[in-house]
Motif scaffolding. Structure first.
Motif, short mmCIF file in Angstrom:
data_model
loop_
_atom_site.label_atom_id
_atom_site.label_comp_id
_atom_site.label_asym_id
_atom_site.label_seq_id
_atom_site.Cartn_x
_atom_site.Cartn_y
_atom_site.Cartn_z
N PHE A 32 49.62 42.68 13.05
CA PHE A 32 49.95 43.93 12.88
C PHE A 32 49.73 44.74 11.83
O PHE A 32 49.18 44.15 10.72
CB PHE A 32 51.65 44.21 13.09
N ASP A 41 50.96 47.02 16.66
CA ASP A 41 50.73 45.73 17.22
C ASP A 41 49.35 45.42 17.57
O ASP A 41 49.03 45.46 18.85
CB ASP A 41 51.61 45.30 18.03
N HIS A 42 48.26 45.11 16.72
CA HIS A 42 46.74 45.01 17.27
C HIS A 42 46.84 43.79 17.96
O HIS A 42 45.63 43.71 18.73
CB HIS A 42 45.88 45.06 15.88
N HIS A 43 47.68 42.95 17.97
CA HIS A 43 47.46 41.56 18.30
C HIS A 43 48.19 41.51 19.76
O HIS A 43 47.99 40.62 20.59
CB HIS A 43 48.41 40.40 17.42
N ARG A 44 48.62 42.64 20.24
CA ARG A 44 49.25 42.51 21.57
C ARG A 44 48.49 42.11 22.97
O ARG A 44 48.89 41.46 23.76
CB ARG A 44 50.21 43.75 22.05
N GLU A 45 47.26 42.66 22.75
CA GLU A 45 46.40 42.23 23.86
C GLU A 45 46.08 40.96 24.02
O GLU A 45 45.80 40.43 25.00
CB GLU A 45 45.33 43.51 24.08
N ARG A 47 47.97 38.61 23.03
CA ARG A 47 49.07 37.67 23.65
C ARG A 47 49.49 37.93 24.79
O ARG A 47 49.84 37.33 25.78
CB ARG A 47 50.42 38.32 22.78
N ASN A 48 49.40 39.43 25.34
CA ASN A 48 50.06 39.79 26.72
C ASN A 48 48.86 40.38 27.65
O ASN A 48 49.33 40.65 28.78
CB ASN A 48 51.10 40.96 26.45
N GLU A 52 49.04 47.56 23.04
CA GLU A 52 50.41 48.29 22.62
C GLU A 52 50.12 49.74 23.39
O GLU A 52 49.05 50.31 23.39
CB GLU A 52 50.55 48.38 21.24
N SER A 76 40.72 49.90 20.62
CA SER A 76 41.65 49.55 21.68
C SER A 76 41.67 50.62 22.89
O SER A 76 41.14 51.87 22.52
CB SER A 76 43.10 49.41 21.11
#
Length: 249
Positions: A32, A41-45, A47-48, A52, A76
């Motif tokens: 993040f 939360d740049h990491h969300r894609e 992970r999920n 974000e 993003s």
């Protein structure tokens, strides 16, 4: 940073066209980026599967702009929900290609241009015209994430023949989002007609005893039709996000 950009960076390190130090510098904002008022939360894609989303209500224009800029710099796809026209005009200053969907109250920047599964459709269905703003939040969310949407509006139970006339379209969908206020009966009816998951969205539309959507929420939660799941009142975004997860792979 999405999957494709991360993979590209790792390949550059593997080939020697990017140094480890350069890669580490690039990855500093993962998972993040701390802006002081927000931790993006740049990491969300990674992970999920989806980036974000910016919930604009309650944030200042400058805060929304700052979060948007941080996400733009990482490439993003950006979706801002519950956004006013004033917020959109602020975002335009840093993202001239931003699009405002007035009915949905959503801002979209850099949407996915390629449909992930052109053969799979999310049907977004409303009981009445008054439910369209919530339905559009769902439709715009799904389209921003690269999903195909079929809009079927104003087919509530007060005129059931309107719904039955759209039965072929309903049965072709892979997930059906049903948006309804008043007593919220449409979700159960649709659930009894299709063999696909139905995500019910109660809306705050209705007269006094509808209790701002609580009556519809309780009806949907007590549905006798199998396969009906329910999200919170007016939460078109949440319904679409769940639908996208159901069909993304």
């Amino acid at each position: 940073m999405d999957h494709d950009n991360l993979r590209k960076l790792l390949k550059q390190v593997q080939k020697g066209t990017s140094s480890i130090d350069d890669a580490l510098e690039e990855l500093k904002t993962l998972p993040f980026e701390d802006l002081g008022y927000a931790k993006v939360d740049h990491h969300r894609e990674i992970r999920n599967g989806f980036p974000e989303v910016i919930y604009c209500e309650g944030k200042t224009i400058d805060q929304v702009k700052g979060i948007t800029l941080a996400m733009i710099q990482r490439g993003s796809s950006i979706l801002g929900t519950r956004a006013s026209k004033d917020v959109y005009e602020g975002v335009l200053e840093i993202a001239p290609d931003a699009v405002y969907h007035a009915s949905a109250k959503c801002i979209v920047v850099n949407p996915k241009t390629q449909q992930l599964h052109p053969e799979r459709t999310i049907a977004v269905v409303t009981a009445g015209t008054s439910d369209i703003s919530v339905a559009e939040e769902a439709a715009v969310t799904a389209e921003t994430f690269g999903q195909k949407v079929d809009r079927i509006y104003d087919v509530g139970v007060a005129g059931l023949h309107r719904l039955l006339a759209q039965l072929d379209r309903l049965r072709k969908a892979h997930v059906v989002i049903v948006v309804a206020g008043m007593e919220g009966a449409l979700a159960s009816v649709v659930g009894g007609l299709v063999d696909r998951p139905v995500i019910a969205v109660p809306t705050s539309i209705g007269y006094g005893a509808s209790f701002n959507g609580l009556a519809a929420l309780l009806t949907m939660l007590n549905s006798c039709a199998s396969g009906v799941s329910v999200v919170n009142i007016d939460n078109g975004f949440g319904a679409a996000y769940t639908a996208c997860l159901m069909i993304k792979d």
